[in-house]
Write an enzyme that holds these catalytic residues in place. Structure first.
Site, PDB file in Angstrom:
ATOM      1  CB  THR A 126      41.639 -30.459  -1.795  1.00 27.18           C
ATOM      2  OG1 THR A 126      41.692 -31.885  -1.721  1.00 27.18           O
ATOM      3  CG2 THR A 126      41.189 -29.949  -0.444  1.00 27.18           C
TER       4      THR A 126
ATOM      5  CD  GLU B 267      41.313 -36.014   1.632  1.00 24.54           C
ATOM      6  OE1 GLU B 267      40.967 -35.957   2.814  1.00 24.54           O
ATOM      7  OE2 GLU B 267      41.379 -37.084   1.003  1.00 24.54           O
TER       8      GLU B 267
ATOM      9  CE1 TYR C  91      45.284 -30.250   2.801  1.00 27.49           C
ATOM     10  CE2 TYR C  91      43.688 -31.841   1.958  1.00 27.49           C
ATOM     11  CZ  TYR C  91      44.604 -30.829   1.737  1.00 27.49           C
ATOM     12  OH  TYR C  91      44.849 -30.400   0.455  1.00 27.49           O
TER      13      TYR C  91
ATOM     14  CE  LYS D 159      44.253 -26.993   1.293  1.00 26.59           C
ATOM     15  NZ  LYS D 159      44.882 -26.104   0.311  1.00 26.59           N
TER      16      LYS D 159
HETATM   17  P1  NAP Z   1      53.093 -29.589  -1.216  1.00 27.65           P
HETATM   18  O1  NAP Z   1      54.041 -30.196  -2.195  1.00 27.65           O
HETATM   19  O2  NAP Z   1      52.896 -30.239   0.107  1.00 27.65           O
HETATM   20  O3  NAP Z   1      53.556 -28.061  -0.982  1.00 27.65           O
HETATM   21  C1  NAP Z   1      53.029 -27.299   0.067  1.00 27.65           C
HETATM   22  C2  NAP Z   1      53.761 -25.974   0.140  1.00 27.65           C
HETATM   23  O4  NAP Z   1      53.220 -25.202   1.209  1.00 27.65           O
HETATM   24  C3  NAP Z   1      55.271 -26.096   0.404  1.00 27.65           C
HETATM   25  O5  NAP Z   1      55.956 -25.155  -0.380  1.00 27.65           O
HETATM   26  C4  NAP Z   1      55.363 -25.738   1.881  1.00 27.65           C
HETATM   27  O6  NAP Z   1      56.616 -25.190   2.245  1.00 27.65           O
HETATM   28  C5  NAP Z   1      54.302 -24.647   1.968  1.00 27.65           C
HETATM   29  N1  NAP Z   1      53.883 -24.379   3.361  1.00 27.65           N
HETATM   30  C6  NAP Z   1      53.436 -25.262   4.279  1.00 27.65           C
HETATM   31  N2  NAP Z   1      53.147 -24.639   5.439  1.00 27.65           N
HETATM   32  C7  NAP Z   1      53.427 -23.315   5.259  1.00 27.65           C
HETATM   33  C8  NAP Z   1      53.352 -22.163   6.096  1.00 27.65           C
HETATM   34  N3  NAP Z   1      52.953 -22.219   7.372  1.00 27.65           N
HETATM   35  N4  NAP Z   1      53.712 -20.976   5.575  1.00 27.65           N
HETATM   36  C9  NAP Z   1      54.154 -20.872   4.307  1.00 27.65           C
HETATM   37  N5  NAP Z   1      54.259 -21.932   3.459  1.00 27.65           N
HETATM   38  C10 NAP Z   1      53.899 -23.149   3.944  1.00 27.65           C
HETATM   39  O7  NAP Z   1      51.655 -29.431  -1.883  1.00 27.65           O
HETATM   40  P2  NAP Z   1      51.215 -29.573  -3.422  1.00 27.65           P
HETATM   41  O8  NAP Z   1      50.958 -31.009  -3.706  1.00 27.65           O
HETATM   42  O9  NAP Z   1      52.121 -28.788  -4.261  1.00 27.65           O
HETATM   43  O10 NAP Z   1      49.776 -28.885  -3.358  1.00 27.65           O
HETATM   44  C11 NAP Z   1      49.651 -27.468  -3.502  1.00 27.65           C
HETATM   45  C12 NAP Z   1      48.340 -27.026  -2.878  1.00 27.65           C
HETATM   46  O11 NAP Z   1      47.256 -27.695  -3.518  1.00 27.65           O
HETATM   47  C13 NAP Z   1      48.183 -27.331  -1.389  1.00 27.65           C
HETATM   48  O12 NAP Z   1      47.433 -26.268  -0.824  1.00 27.65           O
HETATM   49  C14 NAP Z   1      47.365 -28.605  -1.350  1.00 27.65           C
HETATM   50  O13 NAP Z   1      46.644 -28.695  -0.152  1.00 27.65           O
HETATM   51  C15 NAP Z   1      46.475 -28.394  -2.558  1.00 27.65           C
HETATM   52  N6  NAP Z   1      46.014 -29.597  -3.255  1.00 27.65           N
HETATM   53  C16 NAP Z   1      46.910 -30.543  -3.657  1.00 27.65           C
HETATM   54  C17 NAP Z   1      46.462 -31.644  -4.379  1.00 27.65           C
HETATM   55  C18 NAP Z   1      47.426 -32.703  -4.857  1.00 27.65           C
HETATM   56  O14 NAP Z   1      46.958 -33.792  -5.202  1.00 27.65           O
HETATM   57  N7  NAP Z   1      48.714 -32.411  -4.953  1.00 27.65           N
HETATM   58  C19 NAP Z   1      45.094 -31.769  -4.672  1.00 27.65           C
HETATM   59  C20 NAP Z   1      44.221 -30.766  -4.258  1.00 27.65           C
HETATM   60  C21 NAP Z   1      44.697 -29.669  -3.562  1.00 27.65           C
HETATM   61  P3  NAP Z   1      57.811 -26.094   2.843  1.00 27.65           P
HETATM   62  O15 NAP Z   1      58.649 -26.445   1.647  1.00 27.65           O
HETATM   63  O16 NAP Z   1      58.446 -25.183   3.799  1.00 27.65           O
HETATM   64  O17 NAP Z   1      57.186 -27.296   3.493  1.00 27.65           O
HETATM   65  N1  GDD Z   2      50.200 -41.591   2.111  1.00 30.25           N
HETATM   66  C1  GDD Z   2      49.864 -42.872   2.095  1.00 30.25           C
HETATM   67  N2  GDD Z   2      50.783 -43.803   2.484  1.00 30.25           N
HETATM   68  N3  GDD Z   2      48.619 -43.215   1.691  1.00 30.25           N
HETATM   69  C2  GDD Z   2      48.319 -44.535   1.658  1.00 30.25           C
HETATM   70  C3  GDD Z   2      49.226 -45.526   2.027  1.00 30.25           C
HETATM   71  C4  GDD Z   2      50.522 -45.145   2.471  1.00 30.25           C
HETATM   72  O1  GDD Z   2      51.353 -45.946   2.819  1.00 30.25           O
HETATM   73  N4  GDD Z   2      48.630 -46.732   1.850  1.00 30.25           N
HETATM   74  C5  GDD Z   2      47.400 -46.510   1.384  1.00 30.25           C
HETATM   75  N5  GDD Z   2      47.199 -45.161   1.265  1.00 30.25           N
HETATM   76  C6  GDD Z   2      45.954 -44.532   0.814  1.00 30.25           C
HETATM   77  C7  GDD Z   2      45.440 -43.455   1.746  1.00 30.25           C
HETATM   78  O2  GDD Z   2      44.754 -44.060   2.859  1.00 30.25           O
HETATM   79  C8  GDD Z   2      44.541 -42.673   0.803  1.00 30.25           C
HETATM   80  O3  GDD Z   2      43.274 -43.281   0.729  1.00 30.25           O
HETATM   81  C9  GDD Z   2      45.228 -42.810  -0.559  1.00 30.25           C
HETATM   82  O4  GDD Z   2      46.210 -43.848  -0.400  1.00 30.25           O
HETATM   83  C10 GDD Z   2      45.903 -41.549  -1.060  1.00 30.25           C
HETATM   84  O5  GDD Z   2      46.736 -41.041  -0.029  1.00 30.25           O
HETATM   85  P1  GDD Z   2      47.762 -39.816  -0.291  1.00 30.25           P
HETATM   86  O6  GDD Z   2      48.604 -40.116  -1.457  1.00 30.25           O
HETATM   87  O7  GDD Z   2      48.423 -39.532   1.021  1.00 30.25           O
HETATM   88  O8  GDD Z   2      46.817 -38.636  -0.750  1.00 30.25           O
HETATM   89  P2  GDD Z   2      45.411 -38.085  -0.170  1.00 30.25           P
HETATM   90  O9  GDD Z   2      44.343 -38.501  -1.130  1.00 30.25           O
HETATM   91  O10 GDD Z   2      45.238 -38.398   1.246  1.00 30.25           O
HETATM   92  O11 GDD Z   2      45.641 -36.520  -0.249  1.00 30.25           O
HETATM   93  C11 GDD Z   2      46.247 -35.903  -1.405  1.00 30.25           C
HETATM   94  O12 GDD Z   2      45.235 -35.563  -2.335  1.00 30.25           O
HETATM   95  C12 GDD Z   2      44.307 -34.567  -1.890  1.00 30.25           C
HETATM   96  C13 GDD Z   2      43.296 -34.360  -3.013  1.00 30.25           C
HETATM   97  O13 GDD Z   2      42.274 -35.310  -2.902  1.00 30.25           O
HETATM   98  C14 GDD Z   2      47.020 -34.669  -0.922  1.00 30.25           C
HETATM   99  O14 GDD Z   2      47.789 -34.166  -2.003  1.00 30.25           O
HETATM  100  C15 GDD Z   2      46.101 -33.594  -0.438  1.00 30.25           C
HETATM  101  O15 GDD Z   2      46.856 -32.406  -0.144  1.00 30.25           O
HETATM  102  C16 GDD Z   2      45.082 -33.287  -1.545  1.00 30.25           C
HETATM  103  O16 GDD Z   2      44.197 -32.295  -1.146  1.00 30.25           O
END
Ligand code: NAP
Ligand code: GDD
Length: 340
Positions: A125, A127, A149, A153
């Site tokens: 990620t 992050e 987090y 990672k």
């Molecule tokens: P998400 O919607 O939060 O999905 C996370 C998944 O992990 C869910 O299916 C959750 O199951 C499962 N999980 C959580 N804890 C677990 C455990 N202890 N054992 C087994 N399964 C577990 O995440 P996503 O947005 O699809 O992201 C997928 C991956 O990419 C994650 O690893 C995230 O950190 C990474 N990532 C995401 C982004 C982004 O912007 N979306 C960017 C960079 C990296 P439940 O349904 O039971 O909660």
């Molecule tokens: N969630 C949330 N809620 N974020 C807020 C809010 C709010 O009300 N207001 C402002 N933010 C700002 C957060 O402080 C952060 O800077 C930004 O919005 C994005 O927050 P999120 O959407 O929660 O995502 P993230 O960037 O912290 O993390 C997501 O992206 C990562 C990749 O860079 C997640 O999907 C992570 O799992 C993933 O790795």
């Protein structure tokens, strides 16, 4: 027939990736954590629920992981499961680390002992870049994570590199920047904004409360990004790739795009913690700043350089932020219409 095991199939990326792999003719196995509430909404929405075989799975349980791998005999494992919400990682840092860091190691070690030929994808990620040391960020930019987090990672990223180099496992990390979609979890800022403003537009009296609206993110579309995951496992050699759009926008800009798409007449007033958005038709405040949504340490700016993925994987993002907002709001509107 190729077999793929997707951990975290109930999440956003799991659903889009499962759809892609089914379309490519894979037999898809998905891991699910037991719970009392409905978990399959995303997979049912994409009409693929019946095509997947599910396995009870928890990243905290080594023997369970080994049994699932032995039973499904996958050619490819896409490891997407994680505690993925940054604010929660400050509340439960130890559980986050166990799931995200040791969970990844448990899978890699199982691959090493069961079948070294299984190809592995690690969900790394942006992050990890946290307090960014370089703009834009590339595969070579040093990490400076700003949350438990992010730190968890960094471990899972490096242990993936380590198992690749030590044991010759085809293990790749996709360093994915934020990616969103209609199926994004409701607590992430984009989905929180589109779903709340859509409800307000349709008569809800709620006020949308947000935190740091000046944070900037490189937002792409999840449907584009899961294709990059698949491409990584089709390469001769495993490697690490930044997947991003190369553009960055603030949370405030995302709010403005959503307000405009929903045809609000609005105005920002006030400053700092008192800044808010007024609906000019009703005179009511519809968005407020709330300190509850600020984090102990923030990631202020993310912008990725996807040059390597473009060159080597022939991957590129296809969805603009404006189009992404449209996709998300249209879905939120369709859900409201379904409810009433
Ligand atoms: P998400 O919607 O939060 O999905 C996370 C998944 O992990 C869910 O299916 C959750 O199951 C499962 N999980 C959580 N804890 C677990 C455990 N202890 N054992 C087994 N399964 C577990 O995440 P996503 O947005 O699809 O992201 C997928 C991956 O990419 C994650 O690893 C995230 O950190 C990474 N990532 C995401 C982004 C982004 O912007 N979306 C960017 C960079 C990296 P439940 O349904 O039971 O909660
Ligand atoms: N969630 C949330 N809620 N974020 C807020 C809010 C709010 O009300 N207001 C402002 N933010 C700002 C957060 O402080 C952060 O800077 C930004 O919005 C994005 O927050 P999120 O959407 O929660 O995502 P993230 O960037 O912290 O993390 C997501 O992206 C990562 C990749 O860079 C997640 O999907 C992570 O799992 C993933 O790795």
């Amino acid at each position: 027939m190729k077999r793929a095991l997707i951990t975290g199939i109930t999440g956003q990326d799991g659903a889009y990736l499962a759809k892609l792999l089914i379309e490519k003719g894979y037999k898809v196995y998905g891991t699910v954590r037991r719970s009392t509430s409905e978990k399959f909404v995303n997979l049912k929405y994409l009409n693929i629920y019946d095509k997947i075989k599910f396995y009870d799975f928890d990243l905290l349980e080594l023997s369970n992981i080994q049994n699932v791998i032995k039973e499904t005999k996958p050619h490819e494992i896409y490891h997407l499961a994680a505690q993925s919400f940054v604010p929660t990682s400050f509340q439960v840092p130890i559980v986050t680390t166990d799931i995200n860091s040791l969970g990844t190691l448990r899978i890699l070690d199982s691959i090493n002992s069961i079948n070294k030929k299984i190809k592995f994808y690690q969900a790394s990620t942006s992050e990890m870049f946290g307090k960014v040391q370089q703009i834009p960020q590339t595969e070579k930019t040093p990490f400076y994570p700003r949350s438990p987090y992010g730190v968890s990672k960094v471990f899972s990223h490096w242990i993936t590199v380590n198992y690749r180099e030590s044991y010759n496992i085809h293990a790749s990390s996709g360093i994915l920047f934020n990616h969103e979609s209609p199926l994004r979890g409701g607590e992430f800022v984009t989905k929180k904004i589109t779903s709340s403003l859509t409800r307000i537009k349709h008569g809800s009296k709620e006020v949308l409360k947000v935190g740091n609206i000046n944070a900037k993110r490189d937002w792409g579309y999840a449907g584009d990004y899961v294709y990059a995951m698949w491409l990584m496992l089709q390469q001769k050699n495993a490697d690490d790739y930044v997947i991003a759009t190369g553009k960055t926008h603030s949370v405030r800009e995302f709010i403005n795009l959503t307000l405009k798409y929903l045809n609000f007449e609005y105005k920002w007033v006030g400053q700092g913690m008192n800044e808010r958005v007024i609906n000019l038709n009703s005179g009511k405040t519809i968005i407020k700043i709330d300190k509850e949504f600020f984090r102990p340490a923030e990631v202020d700016l993310l912008i990725g350089n996807p040059g390597k993925a473009k060159r080597k994987l022939k991957w590129k993002p296809n969805t603009s932020l404006k189009k992404l907002v449209k996709l998300m709001v249209d879905y939120d509107v369709s859900q409201i219409k379904k409810t009433y």
